[in-house]
Write an enzyme that holds these catalytic residues in place. Structure first.
Site, mmCIF file in Angstrom:
data_model
loop_
_atom_site.group_PDB
_atom_site.id
_atom_site.type_symbol
_atom_site.label_atom_id
_atom_site.label_comp_id
_atom_site.label_asym_id
_atom_site.label_seq_id
_atom_site.Cartn_x
_atom_site.Cartn_y
_atom_site.Cartn_z
ATOM 1 C CE1 TYR A 108 -13.677 11.456 40.439
ATOM 2 C CE2 TYR A 108 -14.899 11.711 42.476
ATOM 3 C CZ TYR A 108 -14.839 11.295 41.162
ATOM 4 O OH TYR A 108 -15.939 10.751 40.572
ATOM 5 N N GLY A 109 -13.514 15.572 42.879
ATOM 6 C CA GLY A 109 -14.754 16.074 43.488
ATOM 7 C C GLY A 109 -14.675 16.590 44.908
ATOM 8 C CE LYS A 136 -20.749 15.614 49.600
ATOM 9 N NZ LYS A 136 -22.195 15.501 49.873
ATOM 10 C CG PHE A 171 -37.138 4.426 42.196
ATOM 11 C CD1 PHE A 171 -35.931 5.092 42.050
ATOM 12 C CD2 PHE A 171 -37.112 3.066 42.513
ATOM 13 C CE1 PHE A 171 -34.710 4.421 42.186
ATOM 14 C CE2 PHE A 171 -35.900 2.395 42.660
ATOM 15 C CZ PHE A 171 -34.708 3.075 42.485
ATOM 16 C CB ALA A 172 -42.142 7.901 40.390
ATOM 17 C CG ASN A 193 -33.068 8.255 42.485
ATOM 18 O OD1 ASN A 193 -31.930 7.892 42.759
ATOM 19 N ND2 ASN A 193 -33.667 7.938 41.359
ATOM 20 C CB SER A 235 -23.117 8.854 50.077
ATOM 21 O OG SER A 235 -22.637 10.153 50.257
ATOM 22 C CB ALA A 236 -25.080 5.459 47.419
ATOM 23 C CB CYS A 237 -29.470 6.380 50.908
ATOM 24 S SG CYS A 237 -28.351 5.157 51.631
#
Ligand code: GTP
Ligand code: MN
Ligand code: MN
Length: 617
Positions: free
Chosen positions: A230-231, A239, A525-526, A287, A281-283
């Site tokens: 995996y990745g 990484k 977000f935007a 985006n 990660s995931a923050c």
């Protein structure tokens, strides 16, 4: 493309390899011979990186059942892969930094004595590739034309890894020629899924092993990965190299390897700025890297969404490059309404999707891609799925792997071999309380304090309650390849190579603070464009800021909120600096700093004392 049948007998094997290798570079031939002797593959395939080779490999992966060819016209030339359910993410508990001294791995890493680890690896890799093809992938992280190109050679027994590496990095014959021409050092990176095949044994679609090792030898700059396909465990350029090993190279050579995006912003006046941001990660890195500005006249372009190499330039500036060539982005939550730029890049095809759901018309889907889910799907584990199945169709860590040059908003500067001037660094995490929307550091050292104390709440925390705060220095907690205190000290020292007047300004941001009613105080977000605008104003010595105990924050009317429907109290909640919250935070920081022991830099300790003094004043 060269394929050599490996014969038994070490001498004969080495001779065969040398005779058939598409190179005369002796260190590379020796490396391949050594690994072939240890792992005993059936064949050796030197990867040239060509389109024809990619087609052949993906055809074979479809034949083997590892890949499913997508037939929907929405996903041209793309494939879906489904991993073993026990091989879906990076394995931090099985990741090791094997420095000579335990002290040099520091408290943030798992350490095993290198001699002992080499013995273990010799054991598990013994015959690990039998019955399989061993692929040799020459690759470069960053540009081949860079002043100091950083090479690697990954040896793997996974064709899925070869296909994915072709998207994520520059690989193949051009790289091999450059290694020869420069007689360059390369990072030897060995990967096996750890599933040897007996003669005649039928393979499974996703071979892997319950036992996993993701091992780094920082002094030798070597990577050994076993048991996972995996990745981040298996695409060793990402990484393992571009962060863990590169952070050690960077320490020794005077630069920085960081878990950051790079965004180019152009103001209505036509002036451009480059901003990097480190979020765990995931923050929200992907985006922000692909933001569509909501303010008239502002333009955003991207250079990268995950890894940034920062080098002091000859002109006294810091210059940034993205060492990668693709996205390996979290799929769930990426949709036309949240990240249209990512969706447009994906829609151009040439992608590999891992652990997403399959649609009935031969496409992929994941939670959040569209506002309404399709009526029927095949989930990532191959089961029928309908919206009332009561479980996600895609794995929460499902990923899209897509070439970055398919991005419409890609900045031309992405192609600059030695990078572009860095103007600002943002540190950010997921905090419901305490940390305001944006704070400007007083100076470089204060900015390092922001990074050193960066924190994020575990997302499993109960809604509304204060989550468990995990400190994540510079968003690099799982990726610092050496002692964390030495790493902070390196950040302190690296500025001495830059012109103080040209150092990037550092900011702390928090898109996730809650308002008095428990909702998000800031739309995010935007709309983060508005925060970026204030940051640019500060770079220009403009913009209104108030001095607070924790740094400079905007007044509510310093933010351009034109056309934004948001309550004044929300803005107040997003921006406030609360003495009580910060007094509690001080205790948390003290506890965190205690874990560094002797290696915490004095100047960072001094920042804590300064914060204490300012809060008491
Ligand atoms: P890695 O690729 O794993 O390193 O992580 P990443 O930093 O790229 O994370 P990503 O962009 O995939 O994070 C997405 C998560 O952040 C999703 O849960 C989004 O909803 C959330 N998110 C991103 N930006 C914002 C924002 O401005 N406000 C809020 N409230 N959530 C956001
Ligand atoms: Mn990302
Ligand atoms: Mn990441």
């Amino acid at each position: 493309m060269t394929t050599v049948a490996t014969a038994p007998g070490a001498d004969k094997l080495a001779q065969n390899i040398a005779a058939d290798a598409p190179t005369t570079h002796q260190p590379l031939i020796d490396f391949v011979a050594q690994i072939a002797q240890l792992t005993r593959p059936e064949n050796i395939h030197w990867v040239d990186g060509s389109e024809a080779e990619y087609t052949k490999l993906t055809d074979e992966l479809v034949e083997a059942g590892t890949l499913t060819r997508l037939t929907s016209p929405d996903f041209p030339n793309s494939f879906a892969a489904f991993s073993d359910p026990a091989d879906v993410a990076r394995v931090e508990s099985r990741t090791f930094i094997c420095s000579e001294r335990e002290r040099d791995a520091g408290f943030t890493n798992n350490w095993v004595d290198p001699t002992e680890m080499r013995q273990t690896l010799n054991g598990v890799f013994d015959g690990a590739m039998s019955g399989r093809t061993m692929y040799v992938i020459p690759f470069v992280m960053g540009h081949l034309e860079a002043d100091d190109p950083k090479f690697g050679v990954e040896i793997t027994d996974s064709a899925y890894v070869v296909a994915s590496m072709r998207i994520m990095a520059r690989i193949g014959t051009d790289v091999l020629r450059k290694i020869e021409e420069l007689d360059a050092f390369f990072v030897p990176a060995v990967h096996s899924v750890g599933a040897p095949l007996e003669p005649g044994e039928q393979d499974v679609p996703w071979p892997c092993n319950e036992e996993k090792y993701i091992v780094h030898f920082p002094s030798e700059r070597e990577i050994w990965s076993y048991g996972s396909g995996y990745g981040g465990n298996a695409l060793l350029g990402k990484k393992c190299y571009a962060l863990r090993i590169a952070s050690v190279m960077a320490r020794d050579e005077g630069w920085l390897a960081e878990h950051m995006l790079i965004l180019k912003l152009t103001s209505p006046q036509g002036k451009s700025y480059h901003v990097s941001a480190a979020f765990p990660s995931a923050c929200g890195k992907t985006n922000l890297a692909l933001i569509d500005p909501t303010l008239q006249g502002w333009k955003a372009e991207t250079l990268g969404d995950d890894i940034t190499w920062i080098r002091p330039g000859a002109d006294g500036e810091f210059r940034v490059v993205n060492p990668e060539a693709g996205y390996f982005g979290v799929a769930p939550g990426t949709g036309w309404h949240t990240n249209a730029n990512a969706m447009r890049a994906i829609a151009k095809g040439n992608s590999i999707f891992t652990n997403c759901a399959l649609t009935d018309d031969g496409g992929v889907w994941w939670e959040g891609m569209t506002e309404e889910p399709p009526a029927h799907l095949t989930d990532w584990q191959g089961n029928d799925w309908t919206p009332d199945s009561g479980r996600p169709a895609a794995h929460p860590n499902a990923r899209f792997c897509t070439p970055i040059d398919q991005t419409d908003m890609l900045a031309d500067e992405y192609f600059e071999p030695n990078g572009v001037k860095l103007d600002a660094i943002l540190f950010g995490g997921r905090r419901k309380t305490t940390v305001p929307l944006v704070t400007e550091a007083r100076d470089w050292n204060h900015g390092i304090f922001f990074g050193a104390t960066l924190s994020s709440e575990t997302t499993a925390a109960a809604e509304g309650a204060v989550g468990t705060v995990r400190r994540d220095p510079m968003a690099m907690l799982p990726f610092i390849g050496y002692d964390a205190g030495d790493y902070l000290n390196h950040w302190v020292k690296v500025s001495s190579q830059a012109d103080p007047a040209k150092l990037p300004k550092i900011f702390l941001v928090n898109w996730f603070r809650r308002n008095r009613d428990g909702g998000f105080a800031w739309p995010g977000f935007a709309e983060n464009t508005r925060v970026l605008k204030w940051i640019v104003e500060r770079l220009e010595g403009e913009g209104v800021a108030v001095e607070t105990p924790i740094g400079m924050t905007p007044t509510p009317d310093a933010l351009d909120l034109s056309g934004l429907d948001v309550a004044a109290e929300d803005i107040e909640d997003a921006l406030k600096v609360d003495r009580e919250e910060w007094t509690a935070e001080l205790a948390g920081i003290e506890e965190w700093f205690a874990r560094f022991g002797e290696s915490l830099p004095e100047s960072i300790k001094a920042e804590l004392e300064e914060l204490r003094r300012r809060l008491a004043a």
